[in-house]
Write an enzyme that holds these catalytic residues in place. Structure first.
Site, PDB file in Angstrom:
ATOM      1  N   ASP A  76       9.464   3.412  -0.121  1.00  0.00           N
ATOM      2  CA  ASP A  76       8.215   3.547   0.064  1.00  0.00           C
ATOM      3  C   ASP A  76       8.255   3.494   1.521  1.00  0.00           C
ATOM      4  OD1 ASP A  76       6.118   4.344   1.962  1.00  0.00           O
ATOM      5  OD2 ASP A  76       4.500   3.568   0.118  1.00  0.00           O
ATOM      6  N   LYS A  97       4.682   8.942   8.675  1.00  0.00           N
ATOM      7  CA  LYS A  97       4.122   8.250  10.031  1.00  0.00           C
ATOM      8  C   LYS A  97       5.401   8.805  11.485  1.00  0.00           C
ATOM      9  CE  LYS A  97       1.237   5.295   8.137  1.00  0.00           C
ATOM     10  NZ  LYS A  97       1.109   4.317   6.846  1.00  0.00           N
ATOM     11  N   TYR A 114       1.337  -0.904  -0.230  1.00  0.00           N
ATOM     12  CA  TYR A 114      -0.100   0.317   0.400  1.00  0.00           C
ATOM     13  C   TYR A 114       0.636   1.377  -0.228  1.00  0.00           C
ATOM     14  CZ  TYR A 114      -3.359   3.703   1.924  1.00  0.00           C
ATOM     15  OH  TYR A 114      -4.149   4.807   1.788  1.00  0.00           O
TER      16      TYR A 114
HETATM   17  C1  LIG Z   1       0.749   4.276   5.650  1.00  0.00           C
HETATM   18  C2  LIG Z   1       0.963   4.835   4.409  1.00  0.00           C
HETATM   19  C3  LIG Z   1       0.701   4.915   3.104  1.00  0.00           C
HETATM   20  C4  LIG Z   1       0.243   6.260   3.385  1.00  0.00           C
HETATM   21  O1  LIG Z   1       0.231   7.668   4.447  1.00  0.00           O
HETATM   22  P1  LIG Z   1      -1.014   8.515   4.357  1.00  0.00           P
HETATM   23  O2  LIG Z   1      -0.221   9.670   5.623  1.00  0.00           O
HETATM   24  O3  LIG Z   1      -1.890   7.183   4.828  1.00  0.00           O
HETATM   25  O4  LIG Z   1      -1.527   8.624   3.621  1.00  0.00           O
HETATM   26  C5  LIG Z   1       1.480   4.949   2.258  1.00  0.00           C
HETATM   27  N1  LIG Z   1       2.661   3.900   2.139  1.00  0.00           N
HETATM   28  C6  LIG Z   1       3.062   3.502   3.129  1.00  0.00           C
HETATM   29  C7  LIG Z   1       3.569   2.244   3.343  1.00  0.00           C
HETATM   30  C8  LIG Z   1       2.077   3.353   4.786  1.00  0.00           C
HETATM   31  O5  LIG Z   1       1.933   2.638   5.735  1.00  0.00           O
END
Ligand SMILES: *Cc1c(COP(=O)(O)O)cnc(C)c1O
Length: 440
Positions: A241, A269, A146
């Site tokens: 990511d 995060k 994701y």
């Molecule tokens: C949480 C997450 C996202 C999205 O971040 P948001 O702040 O919710 O838009 C993208 N990539 C990874 C790996 C994530 O865990």
């Protein structure tokens, strides 16, 4: 006292009158596990408290950011000070440079950093940059990874190892999803095949080096190296990511842990310390294509705002002050996982326990899990039974089999002991669930 969520149930019904599904992010609605989501009133340290008066040991941590626990006194103190100076200026501040400097020091592959407001924004922007830089259109992602909810990445595999993009959501145009190629994680052969077929059109491979959005999956030894080698061979950019894994699995993220240098990295995060933040960065020669240094447009009214920068700075400084921070967090997590696994084994459950640093998870299957397809073999009914049994005993896990769990530095040995004890009772309920399944 019996476990009750009456007030939360009323609040949920009321929320649905004004907000689609009653929530502002789907998994919060408890769709996956059924029942009522507790409405949260406050949080402190390792605990969250709902409006019904229930107290939980929290292993969600706002889905990862709260690595110091909730409402850390020093973070809150710095935020309170910052509040007095105003909440946003839309003009440069010293705070942005300082946080960018800390990040580039921790993650040396990020020579330049651009702040945005969410992980989604970071991955969306980084793809535009990768496409502009390479002058290619196709993106490769991995099934079950994701990267936020924008059009190019809201695509997973259908069947087979190399499905050309089919959108995951109505509203994503086929013309956009068609430029996204999805491959199974941990399958270097499948990725090789994709490069052999589309190599000249692939702008970038975007990957969660430690996937945490299909449950927690571990990269096979050598796999990330193969992904790095293939992208290099075909002139595609490698995007890590690390929105979840950054400053989580190690100070320098998964790229430090596995010693791989990506071209570009996305963060979020933890670097926002619980405020809305994202960031992307990487090689200077690539990042200098971003406006105003270069022609690739990307902007943000609240990007780099002083509150988010302050919370992020306070969080990273507190981590950096403590040389054993990650060691301690990891050993606490290992103790928890070992304790819970022993409880499972006592019932004869050979479930899959995964851990990387302070990220962990259980798949309710006795078969190995290494990608999205194998993750989906988990018995969701067994997970849901376990989940509700834990919730009723005051342990708050993510309401889905396909999410990771997080330890914070505020969690104590008492928390861990209580969680292990609760898991014994919860596995007893799972055993009951399996007995009923057999009789049906
Ligand atoms: C949480 C997450 C996202 C999205 O971040 P948001 O702040 O919710 O838009 C993208 N990539 C990874 C790996 C994530 O865990």
């Amino acid at each position: 006292m019996a476990f009750k969520l009456d007030k939360s149930a009323t609040a949920f019904a009321e929320a649905k009158r004004y907000i689609p599904g009653g929530v502002n992010s789907p998994v919060r609605s408890f769709r996956g596990v059924g029942g009522t989501p507790p409405f949260i009133a406050k949080a402190a340290g390792s605990h969250i408290f709902d409006i019904d008066g229930n107290k939980y040991i929290d292993y969600v941590g706002s889905w990862g950011p709260m690595i110091l626990g909730h409402a850390h006194p020093e973070v809150i103190a710095e935020l309170s000070d910052a509040l007095q100076r105003g909440t946003s200026y839309g003009a440069p501040t010293l705070l942005e440079t300082e946080l960018a400097r800390l990040i580039t020091e921790a993650v040396p592959s990020m020579e330049l950093v651009r702040f945005v407001n969410s992980g989604t924004e970071a991955t969306m922007s980084v793809l535009r940059l990768a496409r502009a830089y390479t002058q290619r259109n196709k993106i490769v992602k991995f099934a079950g990874c994701y990267h936020g909810h924008h059009d190019s990445l809201l695509v997973k595999a259908g069947s087979g190892a190399t499905t050309l993009g089919v959108p995951d959501s109505p509203g994503v145009p086929d013309t956009i999803a068609g430029n996204t190629i999805t491959v199974e994680y941990n399958d270097a052969q499948a990725l090789t095949t994709v490069f052999e077929r589309h190599g000249q059109d692939i702008a970038a491979v975007i990957i969660e080096p430690v996937p945490g959005n299909m449950g927690l999956i571990l990269p096979r030894p050598g796999y990330l190296e193969q992904v790095r080698a293939l992208t290099e061979k075909y002139g595609a950019l490698l995007i890590f990511d690390e929105v979840m894994s950054g400053f989580r699995v190690a100070y320098g993220g998964a790229q430090e842990l596995y010693d791989i240098t990506p071209d570009l990295t996305c963060l979020g995060k933890v670097i926002g310390g619980g405020l809305p933040v994202g960031a992307y960065g990487g090689r200077r020669d690539i990042m200098e294509h971003i406006a105003p240094a270069g022609p690739v447009y990307q902007a943000g009214t609240l990007s780099g705002n002083p509150l988010a920068m302050t919370a992020g700075l306070a969080t990273l400084r507190l981590i950096a002050q403590n040389p054993d921070f990650y060691e301690k967090l990891t050993s606490m997590t290992t103790a928890l996982c070992a304790g819970v696994q022993a409880q499972a084994l006592a019932f004869g459950f050979n479930f899959q326990f995964h851990q990387v640093g302070s990220m962990f998870g259980i798949f309710f299957t006795d078969k190995p899990v290494y990608d999205y397809n194998s993750a989906k073999r988990s018995d969701v009914g067994a997970f849901n039974t376990f989940f509700h049994a834990m919730l009723e005993q005051g342990v708050y896990l993510a309401p889905s089999q396909f999410e990771a769990a997080f330890m914070s530095s505020a969690h104590t040995h008492t928390d861990i002991g209580a969680t292990i004890a609760a898991s014994g009772n919860a596995f007893a309920r799972v055993a009951e669930y399996y007995r009923k399944q057999k009789h049906e």
